[in-house]
Write a protein that holds these residues in place. Structure first.
Motif, mmCIF file in Angstrom:
data_model
loop_
_atom_site.group_PDB
_atom_site.id
_atom_site.type_symbol
_atom_site.label_atom_id
_atom_site.label_comp_id
_atom_site.label_asym_id
_atom_site.label_seq_id
_atom_site.Cartn_x
_atom_site.Cartn_y
_atom_site.Cartn_z
ATOM 1 N N SER A 1 -97.463 28.370 -10.064
ATOM 2 C CA SER A 1 -96.001 28.396 -10.219
ATOM 3 C C SER A 1 -95.565 28.998 -11.548
ATOM 4 O O SER A 1 -94.454 29.514 -11.656
ATOM 5 C CB SER A 1 -95.419 26.986 -10.079
ATOM 6 O OG SER A 1 -95.729 26.169 -11.191
ATOM 7 N N SER A 2 -96.413 28.931 -12.547
ATOM 8 C CA SER A 2 -96.009 29.386 -13.884
ATOM 9 C C SER A 2 -96.569 30.759 -14.244
ATOM 10 O O SER A 2 -96.570 31.135 -15.412
ATOM 11 C CB SER A 2 -96.402 28.339 -14.929
ATOM 12 O OG SER A 2 -97.766 28.009 -14.839
ATOM 13 N N PHE B 1 -98.537 26.140 -18.745
ATOM 14 C CA PHE B 1 -97.161 26.357 -19.198
ATOM 15 C C PHE B 1 -96.747 27.823 -19.083
ATOM 16 O O PHE B 1 -95.572 28.144 -19.294
ATOM 17 C CB PHE B 1 -96.994 25.867 -20.642
ATOM 18 C CG PHE B 1 -97.961 26.506 -21.601
ATOM 19 C CD1 PHE B 1 -97.606 27.647 -22.295
ATOM 20 C CD2 PHE B 1 -99.227 25.972 -21.784
ATOM 21 C CE1 PHE B 1 -98.505 28.254 -23.152
ATOM 22 C CE2 PHE B 1 -100.130 26.572 -22.645
ATOM 23 C CZ PHE B 1 -99.770 27.710 -23.331
ATOM 24 N N VAL C 1 -95.941 34.467 -14.648
ATOM 25 C CA VAL C 1 -94.717 35.262 -14.830
ATOM 26 C C VAL C 1 -95.079 36.719 -15.100
ATOM 27 O O VAL C 1 -96.195 37.031 -15.510
ATOM 28 C CB VAL C 1 -93.855 34.706 -15.985
ATOM 29 C CG1 VAL C 1 -93.364 33.302 -15.673
ATOM 30 C CG2 VAL C 1 -94.627 34.727 -17.309
ATOM 31 N N HIS D 1 -91.447 38.166 -19.743
ATOM 32 C CA HIS D 1 -90.896 36.810 -19.681
ATOM 33 C C HIS D 1 -91.269 36.083 -20.969
ATOM 34 O O HIS D 1 -92.425 36.076 -21.366
ATOM 35 C CB HIS D 1 -91.475 36.082 -18.465
ATOM 36 C CG HIS D 1 -90.725 34.845 -18.083
ATOM 37 N ND1 HIS D 1 -90.782 33.688 -18.804
ATOM 38 C CD2 HIS D 1 -89.891 34.588 -17.044
ATOM 39 C CE1 HIS D 1 -90.025 32.767 -18.231
ATOM 40 N NE2 HIS D 1 -89.470 33.291 -17.160
ATOM 41 N N ARG E 1 -92.505 29.933 -23.767
ATOM 42 C CA ARG E 1 -92.088 28.819 -24.613
ATOM 43 C C ARG E 1 -93.303 28.022 -25.087
ATOM 44 O O ARG E 1 -94.169 27.670 -24.286
ATOM 45 C CB ARG E 1 -91.152 27.903 -23.817
ATOM 46 C CG ARG E 1 -90.601 26.780 -24.638
ATOM 47 C CD ARG E 1 -89.439 26.107 -23.944
ATOM 48 N NE ARG E 1 -88.232 26.910 -24.008
ATOM 49 C CZ ARG E 1 -87.120 26.642 -23.328
ATOM 50 N NH1 ARG E 1 -87.069 25.620 -22.526
ATOM 51 N NH2 ARG E 1 -86.055 27.420 -23.461
#
Lengths: 433, 433
Positions: free
Chosen positions: A172-173, A263, A175, A179, A182
């Motif tokens: 899901s993370s 993350f 990118v 992007h 963080r």
């Protein structure tokens, strides 16, 4: 294996493609893009500083036969997932048609013109819907360097040279390049502290990897023999496996990395196809005599003879200080990729040998790759943070600071062939919240 | 918290629901099913031995207001993923409407009749499209038992009581109850052998876990505070984390389990909602005085007061020998679930504390759960295979043999409330190929 789409002399009518460092006519990578006017993601192909809207080209009748049907069907469903599920013959057929459309002398220049968007005005997405993401640990230089930080006398564990080590990552993370990343918060307990605490990671790192896009894949309970594994690789990308070393050190036993890696993972948004990379295949480096021979299920002489990729890799770091002073990015590593102990085909076959099903859009990371001139992570370069880097701006770095931007670069060159590149894979660290 | 849908006295006009061990009117779990006549998966709700076709009920105008819109929208997209992305209020509103439709005295019995399919004639699917699957290790009895096999004096690692240990699992190989489970092949190296070899796993095991279905979830880079975590839990299921212990033992260092776990994970196909389970919430057992207090980000007094689940769990084993002799399945464990060191809300919050995004349809496993009368895996029951079980058929078992069928059972009971169950979670081991 090679057809007319590799002829270095062939040029595109898209002027910027000729001599383009990444996307000459001989590359034609696959991506998912949208424009400011139309935010619906579409299948696109990079050519120089333009992106061909493949769906528009198909709708205009410029793609023919089975390929046109496959593009049309895929555009209605999950884009490249469905197209690349069709396998290598379909992918190669698309490449040949698009090559001829975009070559100098193409009869369709005028009708193609409005379908060629300026890449600078487009947004690029992760090119496939990722079902599962797996990260391997095939970079033996990295595994040895990291192991040596903990076990100087015995850096590699006994299983390393027998079994391709891997673990499941977080899909899901993942990118696309650009992007922001963080800084994660989490639990960490440095050796110097007696109790763990919660807060922003203090040891944020990058990892230079290649990504492998899967299509078509296998059914649950079946496996992919090594001789067929290459047919299930739809393409390649760059992959930055951002890592929080302090979180990892505290959480990872006994089940492996978790929040330290989930993350964010940045990929370059273009799928570089096996067809584009065909001229740049090289032999897998011979193992030292003392190393075990790979088990039968992982051994294929053709794969050993030309199953590895000859790529030049580079990692650049642009810090706030360098940016402010107008200085060039700091080069963290450069040179020929080296030390992948397993070929992409071996990773695919191992992944499925117990019956695990790979699906179109699954992503495999190779593990961190070192180059001839440098290692693939700050953990290795600064020896766990003990030997900070000094930059031309006067700044020092143990690990990444807020505002730092990391660029991964991959290019393939060979005498007699047009050089190709993977395109942008970059991300900037933003502060924890 | 509780509304009329918990009244134990209320009965359904579907006769089989009244007194049904799993699916009385007070349960109303959510699933995805198809029939022999129509193989397109649809959203359904279990009631006794029937399945209500929710999409048909919505189309017939039996669902009203915002709920009807949400069901219609979801039915056109990804089913329960999209519906459960709407959050707890929408889910509870659906429950109240369906409860009234199916209760005795419902004005719609005749029109509902053709929408109530015999469950025995239906096929049930994994109820949501799983984006990512994460498996935790929150069963402290299991973690202690497994740790003791390797470190008798110090079974739990120093991080265990501070950080909820978890790892990413494989989403593609999660299957619904009843799907056969093929014995995986892989590399294994028992301590008694000097070289690793490749072949069928010799130490195939089950693991009794609960699954947690996620909806709505959080954006990448944000986190879910512990006080809001329960709002992101769409429901629960049983989960069998099949494990190949010999493959695991050889491959798992340093990055955790990989092929040892990714050949198949069985879930019960009904999503048991937090609303149905509300009467059965219990306090999280108090930690021993000597244990560390959970860090602030994991601490919420309401969650501690009623954030755990009071469930009776049971594991049954039916072997070819027992089947042949007409004997009952062997009970491997039974009793109140015990020893989950973290609540479901703590698992959700920890997962997101570094910014990892959870999405509707993500699945979390709790980790193996022991019960008052027995452990949650054969690894623990037979002490790593050293103390085989003897069955009534005369067969013995260290680990699972081909043809063995494992059943997981979960039920919730409380004075004054109708008991509910999770439904079937079973799988049969088939030979390696």
């Amino acid at each position: 294996m090679l057809d007319h789409t590799h002829l270095a002399a062939r040029r595109s009518f898209v002027a910027s493609a000729n001599g383009h460092p990444d996307f000459p006519l001989q590359n034609l990578p696959l991506g998912s893009f949208c424009t400011a006017e139309d935010e619906m993601p579409r299948m696109g192909i990079a050519i120089g500083d333009r992106i061909l809207d493949l769906e528009a080209a198909q709708e205009a009748g410029l793609i023919s036969g089975e390929v046109a049907e496959a593009v049309e069907d895929a555009s209605l469903l999950e884009g490249w997932n469905d197209f690349l599920a069709q396998g290598p013959a379909m992918r190669a057929a698309l490449r040949r048609q698009v090559f001829d459309l975009l070559a100098e002398g193409s009869a369709h220049q005028a009708v193609l013109a409005p379908m060629l968007h300026a890449a600078a005005d487009c947004t690029l997405h992760v090119p496939m819907r990722i079902g599962d993401y797996t990260d391997f640990y095939a970079g033996i230089v990295h595994a040895t360097n990291v192991g040596a930080l903990f076990r100087p006398d015995n850096p590699l564990l006994p299983n390393y040279k027998h079994v391709p080590i891997g673990y499941h990552g977080r899909a899901s993370s993942v990118v696309a390049s650009g992007h922001p990343l963080r800084r994660p918060k989490g639990q960490r307990k440095p050796a110097s502290e007696t109790e763990p605490s919660f807060g922003p990671s203090r040891n944020l790192d990058y990892e230079l990897e290649l990504g492998i896009w899967i299509g078509p894949g296998n059914a649950l309970g079946e496996s992919i023999p090594i001789s067929e594994a290459a047919q299930h690789i739809a393409g390649y990308c760059l992959l930055n496996d951002w890592s929080a070393r302090d979180i990892q050190g505290w959480e990872y036993q006994p089940l492996g990395p978790f929040l330290a890696k989930n993350f964010g993972t940045t990929v370059s948004p273009w799928i570089i196809t096996p067809e584009a990379l065909a001229p740049f295949r090289i032999a897998q480096p011979k193992r030292p005599e003392a190393d075990p021979k790979p088990m039968d299920y992982l051994w294929d002489s053709a794969d050993q003879a030309h199953g590895a990729l000859g790529l030049e890799l580079e990692v650049l770091l642009l810090t706030p200080g360098l940016r402010e002073k107008g200085l060039a990015p700091h080069r963290l590593s450069r040179g020929q990729a080296s030390g992948l102990y397993w070929t992409p085909a071996q990773l695919v076959t191992h992944h499925t040998c117990g019956g695990c099903n790979l699906q179109p859009g699954d992503l495999l990371g190779t593990g961190t790759i070192s180059t001839a001139e440098g290692f693939g992570s700050l953990l290795e370069i600064t020896r766990g943070g003990r030997e900070p880097l000094t930059l031309a701006s006067g700044e020092t770095r143990r690990f990444l600071e807020d505002g730092d931007e990391v660029f991964l670069v991959a290019r393939a060159r060979k005498e007699g062939f047009a050089a190709i590149g993977f395109g942008e894979c970059r991300g900037t660290v933003t502060p924890a919240v």
